[in-house]
Scaffold this active site. Structure first.
Site, PDB file in Angstrom:
ATOM      1  CB  THR A 132      25.270  50.778  34.513  1.00  0.00           C
ATOM      2  OG1 THR A 132      26.063  50.401  33.401  1.00  0.00           O
ATOM      3  CG2 THR A 132      24.269  49.650  34.770  1.00  0.00           C
ATOM      4  CG  ASP A 133      26.641  52.297  29.439  1.00  0.00           C
ATOM      5  OD1 ASP A 133      26.960  51.397  30.247  1.00  0.00           O
ATOM      6  OD2 ASP A 133      27.460  52.797  28.631  1.00  0.00           O
ATOM      7  CD  GLU A 134      27.934  46.880  31.834  1.00  0.00           C
ATOM      8  OE1 GLU A 134      27.540  45.740  32.080  1.00  0.00           O
ATOM      9  OE2 GLU A 134      29.112  47.235  31.949  1.00  0.00           O
ATOM     10  CE1 TYR A 158      26.715  46.506  38.047  1.00  0.00           C
ATOM     11  CE2 TYR A 158      27.050  46.702  35.678  1.00  0.00           C
ATOM     12  CZ  TYR A 158      26.931  47.289  36.924  1.00  0.00           C
ATOM     13  OH  TYR A 158      27.017  48.659  37.054  1.00  0.00           O
ATOM     14  CE  LYS A 162      23.404  49.820  39.011  1.00  0.00           C
ATOM     15  NZ  LYS A 162      23.609  50.518  40.319  1.00  0.00           N
TER      16      LYS A 162
HETATM   17  P1  NAD Z   1      32.511  49.990  43.328  1.00  0.00           P
HETATM   18  O1  NAD Z   1      32.358  48.519  43.217  1.00  0.00           O
HETATM   19  O2  NAD Z   1      33.849  50.608  43.185  1.00  0.00           O
HETATM   20  O3  NAD Z   1      31.930  50.493  44.729  1.00  0.00           O
HETATM   21  C1  NAD Z   1      30.748  49.991  45.281  1.00  0.00           C
HETATM   22  C2  NAD Z   1      30.691  50.432  46.741  1.00  0.00           C
HETATM   23  O4  NAD Z   1      29.461  49.932  47.293  1.00  0.00           O
HETATM   24  C3  NAD Z   1      31.825  49.848  47.597  1.00  0.00           C
HETATM   25  O5  NAD Z   1      32.378  50.847  48.430  1.00  0.00           O
HETATM   26  C4  NAD Z   1      31.142  48.786  48.440  1.00  0.00           C
HETATM   27  O6  NAD Z   1      31.738  48.585  49.709  1.00  0.00           O
HETATM   28  C5  NAD Z   1      29.734  49.350  48.559  1.00  0.00           C
HETATM   29  N1  NAD Z   1      28.712  48.321  48.820  1.00  0.00           N
HETATM   30  C6  NAD Z   1      28.552  47.149  48.152  1.00  0.00           C
HETATM   31  N2  NAD Z   1      27.525  46.461  48.680  1.00  0.00           N
HETATM   32  C7  NAD Z   1      27.012  47.225  49.677  1.00  0.00           C
HETATM   33  C8  NAD Z   1      25.928  47.078  50.569  1.00  0.00           C
HETATM   34  N3  NAD Z   1      25.159  45.979  50.547  1.00  0.00           N
HETATM   35  N4  NAD Z   1      25.664  48.063  51.446  1.00  0.00           N
HETATM   36  C9  NAD Z   1      26.445  49.169  51.491  1.00  0.00           C
HETATM   37  N5  NAD Z   1      27.481  49.376  50.673  1.00  0.00           N
HETATM   38  C10 NAD Z   1      27.769  48.413  49.772  1.00  0.00           C
HETATM   39  O7  NAD Z   1      31.484  50.582  42.266  1.00  0.00           O
HETATM   40  P2  NAD Z   1      31.592  51.900  41.367  1.00  0.00           P
HETATM   41  O8  NAD Z   1      32.308  51.556  40.123  1.00  0.00           O
HETATM   42  O9  NAD Z   1      32.031  53.024  42.196  1.00  0.00           O
HETATM   43  O10 NAD Z   1      30.049  52.082  40.979  1.00  0.00           O
HETATM   44  C11 NAD Z   1      29.184  52.823  41.841  1.00  0.00           C
HETATM   45  C12 NAD Z   1      27.782  52.820  41.232  1.00  0.00           C
HETATM   46  O11 NAD Z   1      27.823  53.398  39.937  1.00  0.00           O
HETATM   47  C13 NAD Z   1      27.203  51.407  41.043  1.00  0.00           C
HETATM   48  O12 NAD Z   1      25.841  51.457  41.359  1.00  0.00           O
HETATM   49  C14 NAD Z   1      27.417  51.112  39.564  1.00  0.00           C
HETATM   50  O13 NAD Z   1      26.428  50.242  39.085  1.00  0.00           O
HETATM   51  C15 NAD Z   1      27.276  52.501  38.973  1.00  0.00           C
HETATM   52  N6  NAD Z   1      28.016  52.734  37.713  1.00  0.00           N
HETATM   53  C16 NAD Z   1      29.360  52.427  37.627  1.00  0.00           C
HETATM   54  C17 NAD Z   1      30.039  52.720  36.446  1.00  0.00           C
HETATM   55  C18 NAD Z   1      31.520  52.431  36.294  1.00  0.00           C
HETATM   56  O14 NAD Z   1      32.066  52.580  35.204  1.00  0.00           O
HETATM   57  N7  NAD Z   1      32.219  52.046  37.342  1.00  0.00           N
HETATM   58  C19 NAD Z   1      29.364  53.299  35.362  1.00  0.00           C
HETATM   59  C20 NAD Z   1      28.003  53.576  35.490  1.00  0.00           C
HETATM   60  C21 NAD Z   1      27.345  53.311  36.677  1.00  0.00           C
HETATM   61  O1  DAU Z   2      29.198  50.726  31.111  1.00  0.00           O
HETATM   62  C1  DAU Z   2      29.202  51.008  32.488  1.00  0.00           C
HETATM   63  C2  DAU Z   2      29.795  49.828  33.233  1.00  0.00           C
HETATM   64  O2  DAU Z   2      31.197  49.850  32.961  1.00  0.00           O
HETATM   65  C3  DAU Z   2      29.526  49.851  34.725  1.00  0.00           C
HETATM   66  O3  DAU Z   2      28.153  49.723  34.955  1.00  0.00           O
HETATM   67  C4  DAU Z   2      30.266  48.708  35.423  1.00  0.00           C
HETATM   68  O4  DAU Z   2      30.091  48.802  36.826  1.00  0.00           O
HETATM   69  C5  DAU Z   2      31.747  48.817  35.083  1.00  0.00           C
HETATM   70  O5  DAU Z   2      32.441  47.728  35.663  1.00  0.00           O
HETATM   71  C6  DAU Z   2      31.948  48.837  33.574  1.00  0.00           C
HETATM   72  O6  DAU Z   2      31.608  47.555  32.992  1.00  0.00           O
HETATM   73  P1  DAU Z   2      32.521  46.887  31.850  1.00  0.00           P
HETATM   74  O7  DAU Z   2      32.298  45.446  31.864  1.00  0.00           O
HETATM   75  O8  DAU Z   2      32.376  47.609  30.560  1.00  0.00           O
HETATM   76  O9  DAU Z   2      33.982  47.280  32.459  1.00  0.00           O
HETATM   77  P2  DAU Z   2      35.349  46.456  32.596  1.00  0.00           P
HETATM   78  O10 DAU Z   2      36.371  47.437  33.043  1.00  0.00           O
HETATM   79  O11 DAU Z   2      35.169  45.218  33.396  1.00  0.00           O
HETATM   80  O12 DAU Z   2      35.657  46.031  31.109  1.00  0.00           O
HETATM   81  C7  DAU Z   2      35.757  47.000  30.075  1.00  0.00           C
HETATM   82  C8  DAU Z   2      35.987  46.253  28.778  1.00  0.00           C
HETATM   83  O13 DAU Z   2      37.294  45.661  28.806  1.00  0.00           O
HETATM   84  C9  DAU Z   2      35.030  45.100  28.527  1.00  0.00           C
HETATM   85  O14 DAU Z   2      34.742  45.021  27.135  1.00  0.00           O
HETATM   86  C10 DAU Z   2      35.791  43.869  28.980  1.00  0.00           C
HETATM   87  C11 DAU Z   2      37.228  44.230  28.652  1.00  0.00           C
HETATM   88  N1  DAU Z   2      38.253  43.660  29.527  1.00  0.00           N
HETATM   89  C12 DAU Z   2      38.120  43.836  30.878  1.00  0.00           C
HETATM   90  C13 DAU Z   2      39.063  43.324  31.740  1.00  0.00           C
HETATM   91  C14 DAU Z   2      38.896  43.494  33.236  1.00  0.00           C
HETATM   92  C15 DAU Z   2      39.363  43.001  28.996  1.00  0.00           C
HETATM   93  O15 DAU Z   2      39.490  42.869  27.772  1.00  0.00           O
HETATM   94  N2  DAU Z   2      40.301  42.501  29.856  1.00  0.00           N
HETATM   95  C16 DAU Z   2      40.184  42.626  31.211  1.00  0.00           C
HETATM   96  O16 DAU Z   2      41.065  42.114  31.942  1.00  0.00           O
END
Ligand code: NAD
Ligand code: DAU
Length: 355
Positions: A132-134, A158, A162
């Site tokens: 992630t970019d975080e 989180y 990562k």
């Molecule tokens: P998600 O939470 O939707 O899915 C995570 C999956 O991992 C789930 O299916 C869960 O059952 C599985 N899992 C969790 N713990 C496990 C374990 N111990 N063993 C096996 N499986 C397990 O997450 P996502 O949003 O799809 O993100 C996927 C990946 O991409 C993560 O590594 C996250 O850090 C990264 N990422 C997410 C975003 C985003 O915006 N969602 C952006 C950048 C990177």
């Molecule tokens: O940047 C990549 C990341 O983006 C991934 O690594 C994470 O897995 C993914 O969850 C996401 O993280 P964020 O914290 O940015 O996403 P989230 O959707 O939780 O929140 C997006 C923004 O919106 C953040 O500034 C918090 C705000 N927010 C979120 C929720 C859930 C609100 O204002 N209200 C809300 O109810």
């Protein structure tokens, strides 16, 4: 074949569906099915022999070892993680366990497997770590976007977990020569995203007449990328990425949270107007997230220049597509909005509006 971890989650499931839509190579999908994993995401593959689903934990080294020796994948694509920042604030333990210990376990088993491969198989093998970019921390309004050279400064449990995983991946390449690739992507949106994250939560709340909770002043900025574009980028990195390198992936779509929520409300007004109220009137300001990062932005020049990847969806086209998907898949939303989900909402928001 390839081994995917976390392929029943949001991005993982999109990746597996895209992969099997684009190529013939089978996928072994290892997923624990935590609250975020959902086999319905993979319903389209029920009769597809190219998809082998295994419910299990990436921390279970014996299981990972068996999967590697049985299926002999040419690559591991590692998505499995705890992924929600707010949950990491309330309970960081699972984040350390899965994101750090789990990645370590996977790396150890991958190293043992890779070391025993024959010369050409060893050369071709890849371990693609999806991050992630975080990990880069938070930007001020006029700071340049994150590049691959930006120092790590994670701010939440989180992002720290990562970052720990990223460092382990880096070390396994540097020390043991494991052929790793790491990607650091911005905020994804699209089908099958669990409705605890901003975009699906707002759509779900708007349609069910609940308040739209904006943390703090709503001016935090994220760089939004359609999930299909992330999946395409991962395929390109796996195919052509230079071993040991990291690649940033982003959508060139910086928006404040308020802009995102206004866009969602406008799209809902067009596609499914409510008879007596406006969606936008449901916006409610709530207590800010602890340690809330102000701004993320990605400089994606490296992946663009080196590997020729560009996002194909704009913010407007991707958001329209996404809102349409949620409207057409309300049964999926009902399925995941279970009792456990409701108690999480109570814990996180405790129904308090601060202004
Ligand atoms: P998600 O939470 O939707 O899915 C995570 C999956 O991992 C789930 O299916 C869960 O059952 C599985 N899992 C969790 N713990 C496990 C374990 N111990 N063993 C096996 N499986 C397990 O997450 P996502 O949003 O799809 O993100 C996927 C990946 O991409 C993560 O590594 C996250 O850090 C990264 N990422 C997410 C975003 C985003 O915006 N969602 C952006 C950048 C990177
Ligand atoms: O940047 C990549 C990341 O983006 C991934 O690594 C994470 O897995 C993914 O969850 C996401 O993280 P964020 O914290 O940015 O996403 P989230 O959707 O939780 O929140 C997006 C923004 O919106 C953040 O500034 C918090 C705000 N927010 C979120 C929720 C859930 C609100 O204002 N209200 C809300 O109810």
């Amino acid at each position: 074949m390839i081994l995917v971890t976390g392929g029943a989650g949001f991005i993982g499931a999109n990746f597996v569906l895209d992969w099997l839509g684009a190529m013939q190579e089978p996928v072994v999908n290892l997923d624990l099915l935590t609250y975020a994993g959902n086999l319905h995401n993979l319903d389209a593959l029920r009769a597809d022999a190219r998809h082998v689903f295994v419910r299990g934990d990436i921390c279970d080294r014996a299981l990972v070892q068996t999967l590697l020796s049985t299926h002999r994948p040419r690559a591991i694509v590692h998505f499995a993680a705890e992924s929600h920042v707010d949950r990491s604030i309330h309970g960081p333990d699972a984040f350390i366990q899965t994101n750090v210990v789990g990645t370590f376990s996977l790396l150890e088993e991958a190293r043992a497997y890779w070391t025993a491969l024959s010369g050409s198989e060893q050369q071709q093998f890849r371990f693609l770590h999806v991050s992630t970019d975080e990990v880069y921390g938070s930007l001020e309004a006029h700071d340049p976007a994150f590049s691959e050279a930006t120092p790590y400064a994670p701010n939440s449990p989180y992002s720290a977990s990562k970052a720990g995983a990223d460092h382990l991946v880096r070390a396994y390449h540097h020390t043991y020569g494991l052929p790793t690739l790491t990607t650091n992507c911005s905020n994804n949106y699209g089908p099958f995203q669990f409705p605890e994250k901003l975009v699906p939560l707002m759509i779900h709340h708007a349609l069910s007449g609940q308040s739209l909770p904006i943390y703090g002043d709503g001016k935090n900025v994220r760089d939004w990328l359609y999930v299909g574009d992330h999946c395409a980028a991962l395929r390109v990195v796996l195919d052509k990425g230079r071993v040991g390198e990291t690649y940033n992936i982003g959508g060139q779509s910086e928006k404040t949270n308020l802009e995102v929520v206004h866009t969602l409300c406008e799209l809902l007004e067009q596609m499914q107007p409510h008879t007596t109220r406006r969606y936008i009137d449901l916006i409610t300001y709530v207590k800010d997230r602890a340690g809330h990062d102000r701004r993320y932005a990605i400089n994606a020049e490296k992946i663009s220049h080196e590997l020729g990847w560009q996002p194909s969806e704009t913010f407007a086209s991707g958001f329209a597509r996404t809102v349409r998907w949620y409207l057409e898949n309300q049964a999926w939303v009902s399925n995941v909005t279970s009792g456990a989900y409701r108690s999480w909402l109570d814990k996180n928001y405790h129904a308090e509006a601060v202004r």
